[in-house]
Design a protein around this motif. Structure first.
Motif, PDB file in Angstrom:
ATOM      1  N   HIS A   2      -3.442  -4.636  -2.961  1.00 31.94           N
ATOM      2  CA  HIS A   2      -2.344  -5.540  -3.131  1.00 31.94           C
ATOM      3  C   HIS A   2      -3.097  -6.778  -3.159  1.00 31.94           C
ATOM      4  N   SER A  20      -5.794   0.988  -9.841  1.00 34.05           N
ATOM      5  CA  SER A  20      -5.316  -0.396  -9.473  1.00 34.05           C
ATOM      6  C   SER A  20      -6.056  -1.439 -10.757  1.00 34.05           C
ATOM      7  N   ALA A  22      -5.970  -1.993 -13.832  1.00 35.38           N
ATOM      8  CA  ALA A  22      -4.778  -2.754 -14.944  1.00 35.38           C
ATOM      9  C   ALA A  22      -4.187  -3.996 -14.111  1.00 35.38           C
ATOM     10  N   ASP A  23      -3.602  -3.615 -13.129  1.00 37.30           N
ATOM     11  CA  ASP A  23      -2.821  -4.696 -12.470  1.00 37.30           C
ATOM     12  C   ASP A  23      -3.667  -5.637 -11.679  1.00 37.30           C
ATOM     13  N   THR A  26      -4.614  -8.072 -14.614  1.00 37.07           N
ATOM     14  CA  THR A  26      -3.419  -8.975 -15.178  1.00 37.07           C
ATOM     15  C   THR A  26      -3.734 -10.165 -14.146  1.00 37.07           C
ATOM     16  N   VAL A  27      -3.526  -9.886 -12.796  1.00 39.15           N
ATOM     17  CA  VAL A  27      -3.231 -10.905 -11.961  1.00 39.15           C
ATOM     18  C   VAL A  27      -4.336 -11.795 -11.836  1.00 39.15           C
TER      19      VAL A  27
END
Length: 107
Positions: A2, A20, A22-23, A26-27
């Protein structure tokens, strides 16, 4: 994994790995593109990272440079500090407080 925060400071928790990546990418890219000045990445809550996760950090470091910003790592856990020293990435990345090979605890 997270990530919480904004375009100036993000806190990462859990595992930064192939699932995790790719996420996280992006962030991080959004935060870098939308902000100004240093982007602090607080890794205090990070349990582990793999080569893909480390690649995400390095990609964010390069993107920060291209956008005129700097990625600053804060609260790097001990075992991850040892990896950064072993790979000499501690000489490339901005790490709050710096890392020196001699000061790291031995396991």
């Amino acid at each position: 994994m997270h990530i919480r925060g904004d375009h100036a400071e993000l806190a990462v928790g859990g595992r930064l790995d192939v699932r995790s990546a790719a996420d996280a990418r992006t962030v991080l890219h959004t935060a870098l593109d939308d902000g100004h000045g240093d982007l602090v990445l607080d890794l205090t809550g990070l349990d582990s990272w793999d080569a893909t996760g480390l690649g995400v950090i390095m990609g964010a470091h390069r993107r920060a440079g291209r956008t005129g910003r700097r990625l600053v790592l804060r609260g790097v856990p001990d075992r991850m500090q040892r990896l950064l020293v072993a790979t000499r990435l501690h000489r490339i990345l901005a790490i709050e407080g710096g890392l020196e090979a001699e000061s790291l605890p031995r396991v």
